[in-house]
Design an enzyme around this catalytic site. Structure first.
Site, PDB file in Angstrom:
ATOM      1  N   GLU A 179       0.835  -1.217   0.000  1.00 19.35           N
ATOM      2  CA  GLU A 179       0.000   0.000   0.000  1.00 19.35           C
ATOM      3  C   GLU A 179       0.864   1.260   0.000  1.00 19.35           C
ATOM      4  O   GLU A 179       0.827   2.079   0.922  1.00 19.35           O
ATOM      5  CB  GLU A 179      -0.955  -0.009   1.202  1.00 19.35           C
ATOM      6  CG  GLU A 179      -2.024  -1.084   1.092  1.00 19.35           C
ATOM      7  CD  GLU A 179      -3.152  -0.951   2.104  1.00 19.35           C
ATOM      8  OE1 GLU A 179      -2.934  -0.385   3.173  1.00 19.35           O
ATOM      9  OE2 GLU A 179      -4.256  -1.423   1.813  1.00 19.35           O
ATOM     10  N   GLU A 372      -5.645  -8.191  -1.104  1.00 18.27           N
ATOM     11  CA  GLU A 372      -6.338  -8.026   0.180  1.00 18.27           C
ATOM     12  C   GLU A 372      -7.798  -7.708  -0.094  1.00 18.27           C
ATOM     13  O   GLU A 372      -8.102  -6.854  -0.926  1.00 18.27           O
ATOM     14  CB  GLU A 372      -5.770  -6.857   0.996  1.00 18.27           C
ATOM     15  CG  GLU A 372      -4.429  -7.110   1.615  1.00 18.27           C
ATOM     16  CD  GLU A 372      -3.962  -5.964   2.505  1.00 18.27           C
ATOM     17  OE1 GLU A 372      -4.806  -5.288   3.119  1.00 18.27           O
ATOM     18  OE2 GLU A 372      -2.742  -5.764   2.571  1.00 18.27           O
TER      19      GLU A 372
HETATM   20  C1  BG6 Z   1      -4.538  -2.681   4.647  1.00 19.19           C
HETATM   21  C2  BG6 Z   1      -3.243  -3.214   5.120  1.00 19.19           C
HETATM   22  O1  BG6 Z   1      -4.502  -1.300   4.902  1.00 19.19           O
HETATM   23  O2  BG6 Z   1      -5.719  -3.029   5.246  1.00 19.19           O
HETATM   24  C3  BG6 Z   1      -3.326  -4.280   6.182  1.00 19.19           C
HETATM   25  O3  BG6 Z   1      -2.353  -3.579   4.098  1.00 19.19           O
HETATM   26  C4  BG6 Z   1      -4.523  -4.003   7.065  1.00 19.19           C
HETATM   27  O4  BG6 Z   1      -2.108  -4.327   6.864  1.00 19.19           O
HETATM   28  C5  BG6 Z   1      -5.778  -4.049   6.224  1.00 19.19           C
HETATM   29  O5  BG6 Z   1      -4.600  -4.851   8.162  1.00 19.19           O
HETATM   30  C6  BG6 Z   1      -7.103  -3.917   6.954  1.00 19.19           C
HETATM   31  O6  BG6 Z   1      -7.124  -2.807   7.782  1.00 19.19           O
HETATM   32  P1  BG6 Z   1      -7.411  -2.985   9.323  1.00 19.19           P
HETATM   33  O7  BG6 Z   1      -7.160  -1.688   9.926  1.00 19.19           O
HETATM   34  O8  BG6 Z   1      -8.827  -3.412   9.430  1.00 19.19           O
HETATM   35  O9  BG6 Z   1      -6.478  -4.032   9.813  1.00 19.19           O
END
Ligand code: BG6
Length: 474
Positions: A179, A372
């Site tokens: 990211e 993700e």
């Molecule tokens: C992304 C990241 O921003 O979103 C992860 O690459 C992160 O590291 C994921 O965990 C989800 O966000 P959060 O705050 O719900 O963990």
């Protein structure tokens, strides 16, 4: 056109959110180890409050995380049972170079990851490795000021070259920086940057961005030289921006906000700075130092594929008053009345995923990878520890259908899909364990209590069937 039989189904984690063991095996401290839970977390993440040592009165969830450092064998067995074709993980920079500027890598750290790769290989699971996922050794912050310093390009390149060489026989899919656009929003997390009074923050952020972009290109080049089979990707915190109304000013705002993220990928995928960014630097008087051969470095080594995270879309307006309705996102967003929200105010938008895939494919014409996606939710285990997470299944089912539509109806080229936090882990934004994403429940709470035992949720069996049927049975 259905999904290819080689489609890479799997899940994703990151070292700082899963491993723990932060001072074991010769590892040094890293920025993300110093993010506590509670109200100061976001100020520290934004580089507005300095936290370079552990301090009394704070709880630091990354210290032990879910203890994957000691339990990865068990966890990979579970991933194998799910039928994973790919497992996205990150390496901890300070486990390999404890200070970041060491002459030699830490052998124990390398051996730890070699253990993981061997275990994955035993199960035929392809690793997809993020070289830096919100990870800067603290010594590099204290001594050099993090990524705003050009020397970080060399330290990162040395680290990346070490792992590319050492793990050559195990890994061919690499991501340079997780990211990368987070640098603009959370400069301490994305770049180890802490601001001082009077700093020109925009200039510092874009200077650090330039260093990361050059480093990413150098590492892409090195990866191809070390193993011509290597495929290197960039990684965007994705999710497009909608105009709040059809006022042209709102649409213009949506374009501009999309460009804040695309800026990085434009450089990494096309090999040069887009004109709108150069004009912005000029207009805002940002003096970004670029070395003479930087343009050549960027042009010589664009990435092979484009990856992104997708959780939600965002809604923006050209009129500041419209933000009275803003939701709890890291990126300021107006509440979209057409979409439901998660418990954390992230707006659920499966069609937005299909649209994002199309936008990225139109723009870059390179293979894509969703690295993700998932639902952060509170799970309530029953008396046997079982979680019936139908809400998670529902979220994932709709998003999988959306990317299948992008492939089958729109013709987007998609290499794979890794759900975020396939095993529960520490949330990046809040540090909570209670914001869970996994198919596997981990018994640990927001204060660090619990056995750390792993239990399969209802979504475990569901995702297993999805993978076994190559996405036909949703
Ligand atoms: C992304 C990241 O921003 O979103 C992860 O690459 C992160 O590291 C994921 O965990 C989800 O966000 P959060 O705050 O719900 O963990």
């Amino acid at each position: 056109m259905a999904l290819s039989k080689d489609f890479l189904w799997g899940g994703a984690t990151a070292a700082n959110q899963a491993e723990g063991g932060v001072l074991e095996g010769g590892r040094g401290l890293s920025n993300v180890d110093l993010l506590p839970t509670g109200p100061d977390r976001s100020k520290i993440a934004a580089g507005e409050l300095e936290m370079l040592e552990w301090q009394e009165g704070y709880y630091y969830p990354a210290k032990a995380a879910i203890d994957m450092y000691h339990r990865y064998m068990e966890d990979i067995e579970l991933f194998a049972e799910l039928g994973f074709k790919v497992y996205r993980m990150s390496l901890s920079w300070s486990r390999i170079f404890p200070n970041g500027d060491d002459n030699e890598p830490n052998e124990e750290g390398l051996a730890f990851y070699e253990g993981i790769f061997k275990k994955l290989k035993e199960h035929g699971i392809e690793p997809l490795v993020t070289i830096a996922h919100f990870d800067v050794p603290v010594h590099l912050i204290k001594t050099y000021g993090g990524w705003k310093n050009r020397q970080l390009v060399d330290f990162y390149t040395q680290y990346a070259t070490t792992v590319l060489t050492r793990f050559k026989e195990y890994v061919t899919y690499w991501l340079t920086i997780n990211e990368i656009n987070i640098l603009l929003h959370q400069p301490f997390v994305g770049g180890g940057i802490i601001f001082k009074e009077g700093d020109n923050r925009q200039e510092i952020k874009y200077q650090a961005a330039h260093h990361q972009l050059v480093a990413s290109a150098l590492v892409t080049k090195a990866a191809h030289a070390i193993n011509p089979e290597n495929k290197v990707g960039c990684m965007l915190a994705g999710g497009s921006h909608y105009p709040y109304t059809c006022r042209p000013e709102d649409y213009q705002e949506a374009i501009n906000r999309d460009r804040e993220g695309y800026f990085f990928i434009d450089v990494q995928a096309r090999g040069k700075y887009p004109n709108y960014a150069l004009k912005k630097f000029e207009r805002e008087g940002l003096n970004i130092q670029m070395a003479e051969d930087d343009a050549e470095i960027l042009a010589a080594s664009p990435v092979d594929f484009v990856t992104f995270s997708y959780y939600c879309s965002r809604t923006v307006s050209g009129t500041p008053e419209d933000y009275a309705q803003a939701t709890g996102n890291l990126f300021p967003s107006i509440k979209n009345e057409y979409l439901p929200s998660t418990e954390w105010g992230w707006q659920i938008d499966p069609l937005g995923l299909r649209n994002s895939l199309n936008q990225l494919y139109d723009r870059y014409q390179k293979p894509l990878f969703i690295v993700e996606n998932g639902l952060g939710a509170i799970d309530e285990p029953d008396e046997n520890g079982y979680v019936a997470d139908d809400y998670r299944i529902d979220y994932l089912r709709k998003h999988i259908q959306a990317f299948k539509d992008a492939v089958e109806i729109d013709g987007v080229e998609l290499l794979g899909y890794t759900t975020w936090g396939c095993i529960d882990l520490v949330a990046a934004s809040t540090g909570q364990m209670s914001k869970r994403y996994g198919f596997v429940y981990v018994d640990r709470d927001d204060e660090g209590n619990g056995t750390l035992n792993r239990t399969k949720k209802k979504s475990f069996d569901w995702y297993k069937k999805v993978i076994a049927s190559n996405g036909e049975q949703l």
